[in-house]
Design a protein around this motif. Structure first.
Motif, short mmCIF file in Angstrom:
data_model
loop_
_atom_site.label_atom_id
_atom_site.label_comp_id
_atom_site.label_asym_id
_atom_site.label_seq_id
_atom_site.Cartn_x
_atom_site.Cartn_y
_atom_site.Cartn_z
N VAL A 9 28.56 29.65 74.99
CA VAL A 9 27.75 28.70 74.34
C VAL A 9 27.14 29.19 72.99
O VAL A 9 27.25 28.39 71.93
N ALA A 10 26.65 30.20 73.05
CA ALA A 10 25.76 30.70 72.05
C ALA A 10 26.75 31.18 70.84
O ALA A 10 26.43 30.84 69.66
N LEU A 11 27.79 31.64 71.19
CA LEU A 11 28.92 31.98 70.32
C LEU A 11 29.47 30.91 69.31
O LEU A 11 29.73 30.95 68.40
N ALA A 12 29.69 29.84 70.36
CA ALA A 12 30.28 28.62 69.67
C ALA A 12 29.06 27.92 68.78
O ALA A 12 29.61 27.35 67.50
N VAL A 13 27.95 27.98 69.25
CA VAL A 13 26.87 27.26 68.21
C VAL A 13 26.85 28.11 67.00
O VAL A 13 26.82 27.49 66.21
N VAL A 14 26.75 29.37 67.05
CA VAL A 14 26.53 30.06 65.93
C VAL A 14 27.90 29.90 64.99
O VAL A 14 27.92 29.86 63.92
N ALA A 15 29.10 29.81 65.43
CA ALA A 15 30.37 29.55 64.71
C ALA A 15 30.08 28.38 64.04
O ALA A 15 30.55 28.07 63.01
N VAL A 16 29.96 27.01 64.66
CA VAL A 16 29.28 25.92 64.19
C VAL A 16 28.53 25.94 62.98
O VAL A 16 28.61 25.34 61.70
N LEU A 17 27.38 26.37 63.12
CA LEU A 17 26.23 26.77 61.97
C LEU A 17 27.10 27.69 60.96
O LEU A 17 26.70 27.28 59.74
N LEU A 18 27.73 28.51 61.21
CA LEU A 18 28.46 29.14 59.90
C LEU A 18 29.28 28.35 59.22
O LEU A 18 29.49 28.59 58.21
N ALA A 19 29.82 27.80 60.01
CA ALA A 19 31.10 26.65 59.44
C ALA A 19 30.16 25.85 58.47
O ALA A 19 30.87 25.44 57.18
N GLY A 20 29.32 25.49 58.60
CA GLY A 20 28.43 24.41 57.76
C GLY A 20 27.88 25.18 56.66
O GLY A 20 27.60 24.88 55.71
N MET A 21 27.60 26.59 56.76
CA MET A 21 26.93 27.31 55.82
C MET A 21 27.81 28.27 54.96
O MET A 21 27.55 29.21 54.30
N ILE A 22 29.23 27.86 55.24
CA ILE A 22 30.24 28.99 54.48
C ILE A 22 30.06 28.80 52.99
O ILE A 22 30.76 29.89 52.39
N ARG A 23 29.49 28.22 52.36
CA ARG A 23 29.29 28.16 50.77
C ARG A 23 28.53 29.47 50.52
O ARG A 23 28.86 29.83 49.52
N ARG A 24 27.85 30.01 51.35
CA ARG A 24 27.01 31.11 50.92
C ARG A 24 27.64 32.41 51.20
O ARG A 24 28.51 32.24 52.27
N PRO A 25 27.66 33.21 50.31
CA PRO A 25 28.74 34.48 50.55
C PRO A 25 28.16 35.32 51.92
O PRO A 25 29.38 35.73 52.37
N TRP A 26 27.09 35.28 52.28
CA TRP A 26 26.66 35.94 53.41
C TRP A 26 27.30 35.48 54.57
O TRP A 26 27.72 36.26 55.71
#
Length: 154
Positions: free
Chosen positions: A92-109
């Motif tokens: 569940v934690a990995l899935a939440v992190v994946a969703v957060l990263l999908a929302g912040m994919i504009r940032r190079p990091w």
């Protein structure tokens, strides 16, 4: 457009029987075809917004990964047997992190963080073998997304 387009690099547009100023007389027009890249210029991908297309690929990959991870919990519990509370919490934690990263994919990091996420999913294979299998699959998909990003954006 309403008229012939002119090459901004030439001052005058010569007619068909007159060579361009400074061009050798025995060679045809030295301009490269539009579908081949010219040295010194970035390669065109044919996309209207290549950065947006690549961001969409990364966000879509991470979103799909999050969905698969959440939906995989119950089948792993039923078929695999020993999926502990720690393993479920990690998924569940990995899935939440994946969703957060999908929302912040504009940032190079975020692209680097997505790579770290794939490594963490592979490490979660220590909790259950099926998580390792999902980690391998999504690491390959992420590697392909990074390859497409490198090819399109350079």
């Amino acid at each position: 457009m309403t008229g012939p387009e002119r090459d901004p690099r030439t001052a005058e547009h010569p007619t068909a029987d007159q060579p361009a100023a400074g061009a050798p007389v025995d060679q045809p027009d030295a301009e490269a075809p539009a579908d081949q890249p010219v040295a010194g210029q970035p390669r065109r991908s044919g996309l209207r917004n290549p950065e947006g297309a690549v961001r969409g690929l990364g966000a879509g990959t991470l979103s799909l990964e999050a969905l698969v991870l959440v939906l995989a919990i119950q089948p792993i519990r039923v078929v695999g047997g020993d999926l502990s509370g720690t393993a479920i919490g990690a998924v569940v934690a990995l899935a939440v992190v994946a969703v957060l990263l999908a929302g912040m994919i504009r940032r190079p990091w975020a692209w680097h963080a997505g790579t770290v996420l794939q490594g963490l999913l592979l490490l979660s294979g220590l909790l259950h073998w099926s998580l390792f299998a999902l980690g391998v699959i999504f690491a390959l998909v992420w590697a392909y997304a990074l390859h497409v990003r490198r090819v399109i954006l350079g």
